[in-house]
Design a protein around this motif. Structure first.
Motif, PDB file in Angstrom:
ATOM      1  N   THR A  13       1.826  32.874  55.105  1.00  0.00           N
ATOM      2  CA  THR A  13       0.804  32.445  54.018  1.00  0.00           C
ATOM      3  C   THR A  13      -0.650  31.894  54.548  1.00  0.00           C
ATOM      4  OG1 THR A  13       1.967  30.280  53.879  1.00  0.00           O
ATOM      5  CG2 THR A  13       3.092  32.481  52.453  1.00  0.00           C
ATOM      6  N   SER A  14      -0.456  31.739  55.645  1.00  0.00           N
ATOM      7  CA  SER A  14      -1.664  31.145  56.369  1.00  0.00           C
ATOM      8  C   SER A  14      -2.245  31.979  57.386  1.00  0.00           C
ATOM      9  CB  SER A  14      -1.613  29.619  56.747  1.00  0.00           C
ATOM     10  OG  SER A  14      -2.910  29.326  57.274  1.00  0.00           O
ATOM     11  N   LEU A  15      -3.529  32.338  57.775  1.00  0.00           N
ATOM     12  CA  LEU A  15      -3.993  33.082  58.893  1.00  0.00           C
ATOM     13  C   LEU A  15      -3.889  32.175  59.967  1.00  0.00           C
ATOM     14  CD1 LEU A  15      -7.142  34.948  57.255  1.00  0.00           C
ATOM     15  CD2 LEU A  15      -4.718  35.726  57.379  1.00  0.00           C
ATOM     16  N   ALA A  81      -3.599  38.835  67.384  1.00  0.00           N
ATOM     17  CA  ALA A  81      -3.979  37.382  67.039  1.00  0.00           C
ATOM     18  C   ALA A  81      -5.658  37.264  67.109  1.00  0.00           C
ATOM     19  CB  ALA A  81      -3.333  36.445  67.828  1.00  0.00           C
ATOM     20  N   LEU A  82      -6.363  37.783  68.074  1.00  0.00           N
ATOM     21  CA  LEU A  82      -7.804  37.717  68.222  1.00  0.00           C
ATOM     22  C   LEU A  82      -8.483  38.521  67.281  1.00  0.00           C
ATOM     23  CD1 LEU A  82      -9.658  37.888  71.825  1.00  0.00           C
ATOM     24  CD2 LEU A  82     -10.307  39.506  69.682  1.00  0.00           C
ATOM     25  N   HIS A  83      -8.083  39.575  66.991  1.00  0.00           N
ATOM     26  CA  HIS A  83      -8.727  40.438  65.880  1.00  0.00           C
ATOM     27  C   HIS A  83      -8.667  39.868  64.511  1.00  0.00           C
ATOM     28  CE1 HIS A  83      -8.348  44.548  68.294  1.00  0.00           C
ATOM     29  NE2 HIS A  83      -9.249  43.624  69.005  1.00  0.00           N
ATOM     30  N   LEU A  84      -7.587  39.164  64.210  1.00  0.00           N
ATOM     31  CA  LEU A  84      -7.353  38.462  62.962  1.00  0.00           C
ATOM     32  C   LEU A  84      -8.337  37.363  62.843  1.00  0.00           C
ATOM     33  CD1 LEU A  84      -6.087  38.196  60.155  1.00  0.00           C
ATOM     34  CD2 LEU A  84      -4.046  36.861  61.022  1.00  0.00           C
ATOM     35  N   ARG A  85      -8.313  36.471  63.998  1.00  0.00           N
ATOM     36  CA  ARG A  85      -9.277  35.264  64.205  1.00  0.00           C
ATOM     37  C   ARG A  85     -10.787  35.818  63.955  1.00  0.00           C
ATOM     38  NH1 ARG A  85      -8.777  30.426  62.926  1.00  0.00           N
ATOM     39  NH2 ARG A  85      -6.886  30.530  64.097  1.00  0.00           N
ATOM     40  N   SER A  86     -11.162  36.953  64.429  1.00  0.00           N
ATOM     41  CA  SER A  86     -12.541  37.676  64.516  1.00  0.00           C
ATOM     42  C   SER A  86     -12.727  38.059  62.801  1.00  0.00           C
ATOM     43  CB  SER A  86     -12.436  38.760  65.408  1.00  0.00           C
ATOM     44  OG  SER A  86     -13.706  39.569  65.084  1.00  0.00           O
ATOM     45  N   TRP A  87     -11.730  38.587  62.157  1.00  0.00           N
ATOM     46  CA  TRP A  87     -11.741  38.966  60.927  1.00  0.00           C
ATOM     47  C   TRP A  87     -12.111  37.703  60.158  1.00  0.00           C
ATOM     48  CZ3 TRP A  87      -9.103  37.493  56.311  1.00  0.00           C
ATOM     49  CH2 TRP A  87      -9.490  38.398  55.278  1.00  0.00           C
ATOM     50  N   VAL A  88     -11.436  36.583  60.186  1.00  0.00           N
ATOM     51  CA  VAL A  88     -11.535  35.273  59.461  1.00  0.00           C
ATOM     52  C   VAL A  88     -12.986  34.841  59.679  1.00  0.00           C
ATOM     53  CG1 VAL A  88     -10.778  32.926  59.465  1.00  0.00           C
ATOM     54  CG2 VAL A  88      -9.046  34.523  59.359  1.00  0.00           C
ATOM     55  N   GLY A  93     -18.642  34.262  57.861  1.00  0.00           N
ATOM     56  CA  GLY A  93     -20.014  34.098  58.200  1.00  0.00           C
ATOM     57  C   GLY A  93     -20.392  34.064  59.614  1.00  0.00           C
ATOM     58  N   GLY A  94     -19.327  33.928  60.510  1.00  0.00           N
ATOM     59  CA  GLY A  94     -19.401  33.652  61.906  1.00  0.00           C
ATOM     60  C   GLY A  94     -19.514  34.926  62.485  1.00  0.00           C
ATOM     61  N   GLU A  95     -19.602  34.768  63.876  1.00  0.00           N
ATOM     62  CA  GLU A  95     -19.749  36.016  64.867  1.00  0.00           C
ATOM     63  C   GLU A  95     -18.487  36.754  65.007  1.00  0.00           C
ATOM     64  OE1 GLU A  95     -21.563  34.737  68.404  1.00  0.00           O
ATOM     65  OE2 GLU A  95     -23.392  34.215  67.322  1.00  0.00           O
ATOM     66  N   ARG A  96     -18.597  37.996  65.442  1.00  0.00           N
ATOM     67  CA  ARG A  96     -17.209  38.962  65.585  1.00  0.00           C
ATOM     68  C   ARG A  96     -16.799  38.320  67.019  1.00  0.00           C
ATOM     69  NH1 ARG A  96     -15.443  43.699  64.122  1.00  0.00           N
ATOM     70  NH2 ARG A  96     -17.615  44.210  63.072  1.00  0.00           N
ATOM     71  N   ILE A  97     -15.573  38.177  67.143  1.00  0.00           N
ATOM     72  CA  ILE A  97     -14.724  37.706  68.515  1.00  0.00           C
ATOM     73  C   ILE A  97     -14.217  38.925  69.225  1.00  0.00           C
ATOM     74  CG2 ILE A  97     -13.123  36.250  69.591  1.00  0.00           C
ATOM     75  CD1 ILE A  97     -13.201  34.731  66.975  1.00  0.00           C
ATOM     76  N   ARG A  98     -14.722  39.234  70.483  1.00  0.00           N
ATOM     77  CA  ARG A  98     -14.269  40.468  70.938  1.00  0.00           C
ATOM     78  C   ARG A  98     -13.352  39.846  72.214  1.00  0.00           C
ATOM     79  NH1 ARG A  98     -17.330  44.745  69.271  1.00  0.00           N
ATOM     80  NH2 ARG A  98     -19.120  44.037  68.184  1.00  0.00           N
ATOM     81  N   LYS A  99     -12.541  40.819  72.863  1.00  0.00           N
ATOM     82  CA  LYS A  99     -11.696  40.689  73.898  1.00  0.00           C
ATOM     83  C   LYS A  99     -12.504  40.537  75.190  1.00  0.00           C
ATOM     84  CE  LYS A  99      -8.998  43.512  76.157  1.00  0.00           C
ATOM     85  NZ  LYS A  99      -7.642  44.432  76.466  1.00  0.00           N
ATOM     86  N   ALA A 100     -12.544  39.515  75.898  1.00  0.00           N
ATOM     87  CA  ALA A 100     -13.357  39.289  77.147  1.00  0.00           C
ATOM     88  C   ALA A 100     -12.407  40.032  78.372  1.00  0.00           C
ATOM     89  CB  ALA A 100     -13.524  37.842  77.468  1.00  0.00           C
ATOM     90  N   HIS A 101     -11.283  39.550  78.312  1.00  0.00           N
ATOM     91  CA  HIS A 101     -10.396  40.283  79.543  1.00  0.00           C
ATOM     92  C   HIS A 101      -9.038  39.926  79.212  1.00  0.00           C
ATOM     93  CE1 HIS A 101      -9.756  36.040  81.046  1.00  0.00           C
ATOM     94  NE2 HIS A 101     -10.949  35.974  81.098  1.00  0.00           N
TER      95      HIS A 101
END
Length: 232
Positions: A13-15, A81-88, A93-101
């Motif tokens: 129930t919470s991202l 988990a990274l993709h969901l954080r990026s979506w949030v 209004g923030g930036e897209r988070i991509r996988k660095a490695h």
């Protein structure tokens, strides 16, 4: 906010919970148009429905197991988990988070617990310790700090040839942490001074100082007797 049960399906129930949940836990999709490329669609089973109890395809699980480092410098339990954080981040209004490695983000050593200041008498057993956090796990060494007659700072690697001294290192107490000790037994007057815990890995280095003050045992006993004979 805690996950709650709905049939045999655990619903989040919470991202924010995604970052701490074990990989493979069934999650409701954030984007109901379909699972992303890093997830697979699964059916859910309703209790008491027998073999025909599978229904729908509205649940996604992460296909990839393993930590990843994001472009924001944070480590994530999985690429999902990274993709969901990026979506949030994008929704706020923030930036897209991509996988660095793959793997966790590199972290230069940080001294979590510094060596202390110790005062004891000759003949005693004493030790100094320090705890360090780093990714990858740091190499921890000990040095005794002194000064030359010309005022130049000198660092003596320990234990060297000191027969009353031992240095030990182990992992823990937490993940990506290391603990180092320098043990002195028996303590001698020449052991007095400043001791440095030094940690290094491919991302950087850090150090912290502790100290040992030594009182000769005979002088300590004499001082105690004088205090007893001449109470204030």
């Amino acid at each position: 906010m805690k996950p709650h049960q709905q049939g045999t399906e655990r619903v989040i129930t919470s991202l924010d919970w995604l970052a701490v949940l074990p990989v493979g836990l069934l999650l409701r999709q954030v984007d109901l148009t379909g699972c992303g490329p890093t997830c697979i669609t699964v059916s859910r089973w309703r209790p008491g429905a027998g073999a025909g109890g599978l229904e729908g395809t509205g649940l996604c699980v992460c296909k990839e197991d393993g930590a990843v480092c994001g472009s924001d410098g944070r480590s994530y339990r999985s690429v999902c988990a990274l993709h969901l954080r990026s979506w949030v981040s994008l929704q706020s209004g923030g930036e897209r988070i991509r996988k660095a490695h793959d793997g966790e983000c590199k972290l230069a050593p940080v001294i979590v617990v510094s060596p202390k200041k110790i005062h004891n008498v000759t003949g005693a057993q004493v030790y100094l310790s320090c705890e360090v956090k780093a990714v990858p796990t740091p190499v921890i060494t000990w040095r005794k700090v002194s000064e030359s007659p010309k005022g130049v700072k000198l660092l003596e690697e320990l234990p060297g040839d000191r027969v009353n001294m031992a240095v030990q290192v182990r992992g823990g107490p937490s993940k990506h942490e290391g603990t180092g000790w320098v043990l002195i037994n028996p303590l001698m007057k020449e052991d007095e001074g400043v001791y440095q815990c030094h940690a290094t890995n491919m991302a950087g280095e850090a150090h912290a100082d502790g100290s040992i003050t030594v009182t000769e045992q005979n002088k300590s006993k004499k001082a105690s007797l004088l205090a007893w004979d001449n109470p204030s």
